[in-house]
Motif scaffolding. Structure first.
Motif, PDB file in Angstrom:
ATOM      1  N   ASN A  24       0.864  -1.173   0.000  1.00 14.97           N
ATOM      2  CA  ASN A  24       0.000   0.000   0.000  1.00 14.97           C
ATOM      3  C   ASN A  24       0.909   1.234   0.000  1.00 14.97           C
ATOM      4  OD1 ASN A  24      -1.706   2.155   0.677  1.00 14.97           O
ATOM      5  ND2 ASN A  24      -2.961   0.932   2.050  1.00 14.97           N
ATOM      6  N   ARG A  25       1.127   1.821  -1.182  1.00 14.62           N
ATOM      7  CA  ARG A  25       2.096   2.906  -1.315  1.00 14.62           C
ATOM      8  C   ARG A  25       1.616   4.192  -0.656  1.00 14.62           C
ATOM      9  NH1 ARG A  25       6.781   0.404  -2.234  1.00 14.62           N
ATOM     10  NH2 ARG A  25       6.606  -1.112  -3.947  1.00 14.62           N
ATOM     11  N   SER A  26       0.318   4.465  -0.727  1.00 16.96           N
ATOM     12  CA  SER A  26      -0.188   5.705  -0.149  1.00 16.96           C
ATOM     13  C   SER A  26      -0.440   5.574   1.347  1.00 16.96           C
ATOM     14  CB  SER A  26      -1.486   6.110  -0.844  1.00 16.96           C
ATOM     15  OG  SER A  26      -2.539   5.199  -0.524  1.00 16.96           O
ATOM     16  N   GLY A  27      -0.632   4.347   1.808  1.00 16.71           N
ATOM     17  CA  GLY A  27      -0.944   4.124   3.215  1.00 16.71           C
ATOM     18  C   GLY A  27      -2.360   4.486   3.594  1.00 16.71           C
ATOM     19  N   THR A  28      -3.243   4.691   2.612  1.00 11.76           N
ATOM     20  CA  THR A  28      -4.605   5.147   2.899  1.00 11.76           C
ATOM     21  C   THR A  28      -5.567   3.980   3.050  1.00 11.76           C
ATOM     22  OG1 THR A  28      -5.154   5.339   0.547  1.00 11.76           O
ATOM     23  CG2 THR A  28      -4.229   7.294   1.623  1.00 11.76           C
ATOM     24  N   LEU A  29      -6.702   4.267   3.669  1.00 12.43           N
ATOM     25  CA  LEU A  29      -7.753   3.271   3.852  1.00 12.43           C
ATOM     26  C   LEU A  29      -8.274   2.773   2.518  1.00 12.43           C
ATOM     27  CD1 LEU A  29      -9.886   1.738   5.562  1.00 12.43           C
ATOM     28  CD2 LEU A  29     -11.246   3.836   5.566  1.00 12.43           C
ATOM     29  N   LEU A  30      -8.542   3.690   1.584  1.00 13.69           N
ATOM     30  CA  LEU A  30      -9.148   3.290   0.316  1.00 13.69           C
ATOM     31  C   LEU A  30      -8.185   2.453  -0.530  1.00 13.69           C
ATOM     32  CD1 LEU A  30     -11.206   6.457  -0.675  1.00 13.69           C
ATOM     33  CD2 LEU A  30     -11.991   4.330   0.374  1.00 13.69           C
ATOM     34  N   GLU A  31      -6.886   2.779  -0.518  1.00 15.23           N
ATOM     35  CA  GLU A  31      -5.950   1.924  -1.250  1.00 15.23           C
ATOM     36  C   GLU A  31      -5.845   0.556  -0.582  1.00 15.23           C
ATOM     37  OE1 GLU A  31      -1.407   1.558  -3.046  1.00 15.23           O
ATOM     38  OE2 GLU A  31      -2.013   3.439  -2.072  1.00 15.23           O
ATOM     39  N   GLY A  32      -5.959   0.528   0.748  1.00 10.59           N
ATOM     40  CA  GLY A  32      -5.952  -0.756   1.438  1.00 10.59           C
ATOM     41  C   GLY A  32      -7.130  -1.626   1.029  1.00 10.59           C
ATOM     42  N   ILE A  33      -8.318  -1.020   0.913  1.00 11.74           N
ATOM     43  CA  ILE A  33      -9.499  -1.773   0.472  1.00 11.74           C
ATOM     44  C   ILE A  33      -9.298  -2.280  -0.952  1.00 11.74           C
ATOM     45  CG2 ILE A  33     -11.953  -1.579  -0.077  1.00 11.74           C
ATOM     46  CD1 ILE A  33     -12.230   0.369   2.265  1.00 11.74           C
ATOM     47  N   ALA A  34      -8.747  -1.410  -1.833  1.00 12.49           N
ATOM     48  CA  ALA A  34      -8.495  -1.826  -3.222  1.00 12.49           C
ATOM     49  C   ALA A  34      -7.473  -2.957  -3.280  1.00 12.49           C
ATOM     50  CB  ALA A  34      -8.015  -0.627  -4.037  1.00 12.49           C
ATOM     51  N   LEU A  35      -6.437  -2.870  -2.464  1.00 14.46           N
ATOM     52  CA  LEU A  35      -5.391  -3.895  -2.429  1.00 14.46           C
ATOM     53  C   LEU A  35      -5.942  -5.225  -1.923  1.00 14.46           C
ATOM     54  CD1 LEU A  35      -2.477  -4.770  -2.697  1.00 14.46           C
ATOM     55  CD2 LEU A  35      -1.970  -3.595  -0.547  1.00 14.46           C
ATOM     56  N   TRP A  36      -6.796  -5.176  -0.916  1.00 17.82           N
ATOM     57  CA  TRP A  36      -7.445  -6.394  -0.422  1.00 17.82           C
ATOM     58  C   TRP A  36      -8.288  -7.018  -1.530  1.00 17.82           C
ATOM     59  CZ3 TRP A  36      -7.387 -10.358   2.475  1.00 17.82           C
ATOM     60  CH2 TRP A  36      -8.543 -11.023   2.878  1.00 17.82           C
ATOM     61  N   GLY A  37      -8.950  -6.193  -2.345  1.00 13.93           N
ATOM     62  CA  GLY A  37      -9.709  -6.709  -3.475  1.00 13.93           C
ATOM     63  C   GLY A  37      -8.836  -7.409  -4.495  1.00 13.93           C
ATOM     64  N   SER A  74     -19.762   1.276  27.371  1.00 16.82           N
ATOM     65  CA  SER A  74     -18.597   0.382  27.408  1.00 16.82           C
ATOM     66  C   SER A  74     -17.722   0.662  26.200  1.00 16.82           C
ATOM     67  CB  SER A  74     -19.039  -1.078  27.394  1.00 16.82           C
ATOM     68  OG  SER A  74     -19.694  -1.424  28.590  1.00 16.82           O
ATOM     69  N   VAL A  75     -16.445   0.978  26.443  1.00 15.48           N
ATOM     70  CA  VAL A  75     -15.497   1.294  25.378  1.00 15.48           C
ATOM     71  C   VAL A  75     -14.285   0.378  25.508  1.00 15.48           C
ATOM     72  CG1 VAL A  75     -14.157   3.086  24.226  1.00 15.48           C
ATOM     73  CG2 VAL A  75     -16.225   3.711  25.499  1.00 15.48           C
ATOM     74  N   ALA A  76     -13.943  -0.278  24.413  1.00 12.45           N
ATOM     75  CA  ALA A  76     -12.762  -1.144  24.373  1.00 12.45           C
ATOM     76  C   ALA A  76     -11.813  -0.656  23.288  1.00 12.45           C
ATOM     77  CB  ALA A  76     -13.168  -2.587  24.103  1.00 12.45           C
ATOM     78  N   PHE A  77     -10.557  -1.098  23.383  1.00 12.54           N
ATOM     79  CA  PHE A  77      -9.567  -0.852  22.341  1.00 12.54           C
ATOM     80  C   PHE A  77      -9.338  -2.142  21.549  1.00 12.54           C
ATOM     81  CE2 PHE A  77      -7.544   2.481  25.290  1.00 12.54           C
ATOM     82  CZ  PHE A  77      -8.223   3.515  24.672  1.00 12.54           C
ATOM     83  N   GLY A  78      -9.319  -2.045  20.216  1.00 11.39           N
ATOM     84  CA  GLY A  78      -8.964  -3.172  19.366  1.00 11.39           C
ATOM     85  C   GLY A  78      -7.720  -2.863  18.571  1.00 11.39           C
ATOM     86  N   SER A  79      -7.062  -3.891  18.062  1.00  8.56           N
ATOM     87  CA  SER A  79      -5.838  -3.661  17.286  1.00  8.56           C
ATOM     88  C   SER A  79      -6.120  -3.542  15.793  1.00  8.56           C
ATOM     89  CB  SER A  79      -4.817  -4.775  17.536  1.00  8.56           C
ATOM     90  OG  SER A  79      -5.270  -6.002  17.003  1.00  8.56           O
ATOM     91  N   ASP A  80      -7.198  -4.169  15.299  1.00  9.57           N
ATOM     92  CA  ASP A  80      -7.657  -4.045  13.918  1.00  9.57           C
ATOM     93  C   ASP A  80      -6.796  -4.822  12.927  1.00  9.57           C
ATOM     94  OD1 ASP A  80      -9.340  -3.319  11.875  1.00  9.57           O
ATOM     95  OD2 ASP A  80      -8.848  -1.197  11.915  1.00  9.57           O
ATOM     96  N   CYS A  81      -5.528  -4.457  12.790  1.00  6.25           N
ATOM     97  CA  CYS A  81      -4.704  -5.024  11.717  1.00  6.25           C
ATOM     98  C   CYS A  81      -3.274  -5.257  12.191  1.00  6.25           C
ATOM     99  CB  CYS A  81      -4.649  -4.075  10.511  1.00  6.25           C
ATOM    100  SG  CYS A  81      -6.239  -3.566   9.851  1.00  6.25           S
ATOM    101  N   VAL A  82      -2.632  -6.265  11.617  1.00  6.17           N
ATOM    102  CA  VAL A  82      -1.198  -6.473  11.785  1.00  6.17           C
ATOM    103  C   VAL A  82      -0.627  -6.916  10.440  1.00  6.17           C
ATOM    104  CG1 VAL A  82       0.587  -7.938  12.828  1.00  6.17           C
ATOM    105  CG2 VAL A  82      -1.249  -7.011  14.257  1.00  6.17           C
ATOM    106  N   MET A  83       0.267  -6.138   9.879  1.00  8.20           N
ATOM    107  CA  MET A  83       0.982  -6.465   8.642  1.00  8.20           C
ATOM    108  C   MET A  83       0.037  -6.937   7.542  1.00  8.20           C
ATOM    109  SD  MET A  83       4.434  -8.285  10.147  1.00  8.20           S
ATOM    110  CE  MET A  83       5.155  -8.407   8.502  1.00  8.20           C
ATOM    111  N   ASP A  84      -0.844  -6.024   7.128  1.00 10.69           N
ATOM    112  CA  ASP A  84      -1.820  -6.365   6.092  1.00 10.69           C
ATOM    113  C   ASP A  84      -1.986  -5.170   5.150  1.00 10.69           C
ATOM    114  OD1 ASP A  84      -3.470  -4.514   7.364  1.00 10.69           O
ATOM    115  OD2 ASP A  84      -4.890  -5.986   8.135  1.00 10.69           O
ATOM    116  N   PRO A  85      -2.964  -5.162   4.237  1.00  7.46           N
ATOM    117  CA  PRO A  85      -3.058  -4.051   3.281  1.00  7.46           C
ATOM    118  C   PRO A  85      -3.274  -2.687   3.904  1.00  7.46           C
ATOM    119  CG  PRO A  85      -4.307  -5.929   2.481  1.00  7.46           C
ATOM    120  CD  PRO A  85      -3.886  -6.267   3.876  1.00  7.46           C
ATOM    121  N   TRP A  86      -3.780  -2.636   5.150  1.00  8.18           N
ATOM    122  CA  TRP A  86      -4.094  -1.361   5.775  1.00  8.18           C
ATOM    123  C   TRP A  86      -3.020  -0.861   6.728  1.00  8.18           C
ATOM    124  CZ3 TRP A  86      -7.523  -5.388   5.108  1.00  8.18           C
ATOM    125  CH2 TRP A  86      -8.577  -5.152   4.209  1.00  8.18           C
ATOM    126  N   TYR A  87      -2.250  -1.794   7.299  1.00  2.88           N
ATOM    127  CA  TYR A  87      -1.315  -1.415   8.368  1.00  2.88           C
ATOM    128  C   TYR A  87      -0.113  -2.340   8.306  1.00  2.88           C
ATOM    129  CZ  TYR A  87       0.128   0.021  13.116  1.00  2.88           C
ATOM    130  OH  TYR A  87       0.807   0.516  14.203  1.00  2.88           O
TER     131      TYR A  87
END
Length: 429
Positions: free
Chosen positions: A73-86, A304-317
């Motif tokens: 993901n060259r731009s590091g953006t959410l939308l490029e991450g979604i496109a890359l996952w596709g 109730s509020v929790a923290f999640g990590s979401d991603c590790v070494m994938d198209p978004w992060y």
């Protein structure tokens, strides 16, 4: 009586010290000072912190560790991450997804992360990701509580057939109904998706966890619709909104109304500090928005509020390490949660609070609860967040399933100590 395991001289997250924890047949049989009994295995905690396992209530296990495939993901953006996952989805096999997910689960165990809620993309007809993660859930069930969310990454109405694929995924055994209303083609379609998905959950008796308003747009207000549908359908306590980043751009008057509606409906919130501080505010110059939702305000409103990590070494992060203390630390910094009470609460936001949101049974350090716990090279929750310490022992059902050595530096300095233990540096209280 001979117990299976006794941990002696432990400190607990609630501030108690000098506590022994006896485990028998997979459960905590006794938790008090100076237990006068023997055990098959005894661990001396040396006054270090014993915590319940870490819990990640928002993750994407189907994409984890795929960094670089088929490209970065060259731009590091959410939308490029979604496109890359596709681009990646048609290339990967079920076997590849399973192998990556299991490698991540190994890493999670080493970090004391023993419960994960993962969103599983159900946008495609073949449902490879669902097939793969159902296999993974079965393989890791003895050491990780893995909860699967049917997640229509491309929009439940935006992607042709995604609504049907989601229902098939639930029929296959996926646990939770997911959604992404802000990615639908119109605001009206987003609201329609929230309504339909909540009705599906109500009909099937399932929980709901939606990617909701992961946007800088203050007019992205699908969380309001989610709170309404939760109230209408009687889903109180079974619904979570993840991300909620548009709230950082909304005006305070609307937010005050919104939080009241969320609290009344029992809607829970899951912030993802690492990802949202990275992805949000990309259109800003300066001042630049922080990206994280209003964690303190939501918490103080009784939500109730929790923290999640979401991603590790994938198209978004491209970073991440399965360390929920890193997540807590980022949430603390971004949310300016710097009082002693706030910092201790950030530890709860990656343990007790997400466990409640996920509905984990038998969780916690109490007599009769499951004997699942982590021995950390730290004395208390604040020190744990500060140090990101080694997990000296990870215990599941009263058995040690992972161990690390104490982290000690060997110094070669004249007139200075030969050994340096990082836990020696503590505040004066």
């Amino acid at each position: 009586m001979v117990f299976d395991l006794i941990i002696r001289n432990a400190s607990l997250p609630d501030g108690r010290t000098g506590v022994d924890i006896a485990c028998d047949k997979g459960y905590i049989a006794c938790l008090e000072p100076n237990i006068s009994a023997e055990a098959v295995e005894v661990i001396d905690a040396h006054s270090m912190l014993v915590s319940p396992p870490f819990v990640d209530s928002h993750f994407h296990l189907d994409a984890t560790l795929s960094l670089g495939r088929p490209r970065l993901n060259r731009s590091g953006t959410l939308l490029e991450g979604i496109a890359l996952w596709g681009e990646l989805k048609p290339l990967q096999s079920v076997e590849e997804i399973v192998a990556r997910a299991l490698r991540y689960c190994d890493l999670a165990v080493s970090q004391g992360l023993l419960a994960i809620r993962t969103h599983v993309d159900v946008s495609d007809q073949d449902l490879k990701t669902v097939e793969a993660l159902l296999q993974v859930r079965d393989k890791v069930k003895d050491y990780i509580d893995l909860q699967l969310v049917a997640f229509p990454q491309d929009g439940v109405f935006r992607a042709k057939g995604a609504d049907e694929h989601l229902l098939r995924a639930l029929d296959m055994g996926v646990d939770v109904v997911g959604g992404i209303p802000h990615y639908e083609r119109t605001m009206a379609d987003g609201a329609r998706s929230v309504r339909w998905l909540c009705e599906v959950a109500a009909e099937r008796g399932l929980q709901v966890d939606m990617h909701c308003d992961e946007s800088d747009d203050p007019l992205s207000r699908h969380i309001e619709t989610l709170a309404y549908e939760t109230q209408r359908l009687g889903l109180h306590g079974r619904v979570a909104g993840s991300h909620l980043t548009s709230m950082h751009s909304m005006d305070n008057y609307f937010v005050s109304k919104l939080m009241s509606l969320m609290a009344e409906a029992g809607v829970q919130a899951i912030a993802n500090p690492l990802i949202n501080i990275m992805l949000q505010g990309r259109h800003d110059t300066y001042p630049k928005r922080r990206g994280q939702t209003r964690v303190r305000e939501l918490r103080d409103a009784g939500i109730s509020v929790a923290f999640g990590s979401d991603c590790v070494m994938d198209p978004w992060y491209s970073l991440g390490s399965a360390d929920m203390l890193e997540v807590a630390s980022m949430g603390l910094h971004v949310g300016q949660l710097s009082s002693r009470e706030d910092m201790r609460w950030c530890f709860d936001a990656v343990t007790e609070i997400p466990a409640r949101i996920m509905g984990l049974e038998g969780y916690g350090l109490k007599k009769g609860k499951k004997a699942d716990m982590v021995l950390l090279q730290a004395h208390d929750p604040i020190e744990a967040i500060r140090m990101k310490p080694n997990r000296l022992a990870v215990i599941r059902a009263g058995k040690v399933i992972s161990q690390m050595e104490r982290r000690v530096a060997h110094l070669a300095l004249s007139d200075r100590p030969a050994l340096l233990d990082p836990t020696d540096y503590r505040p004066q209280e």
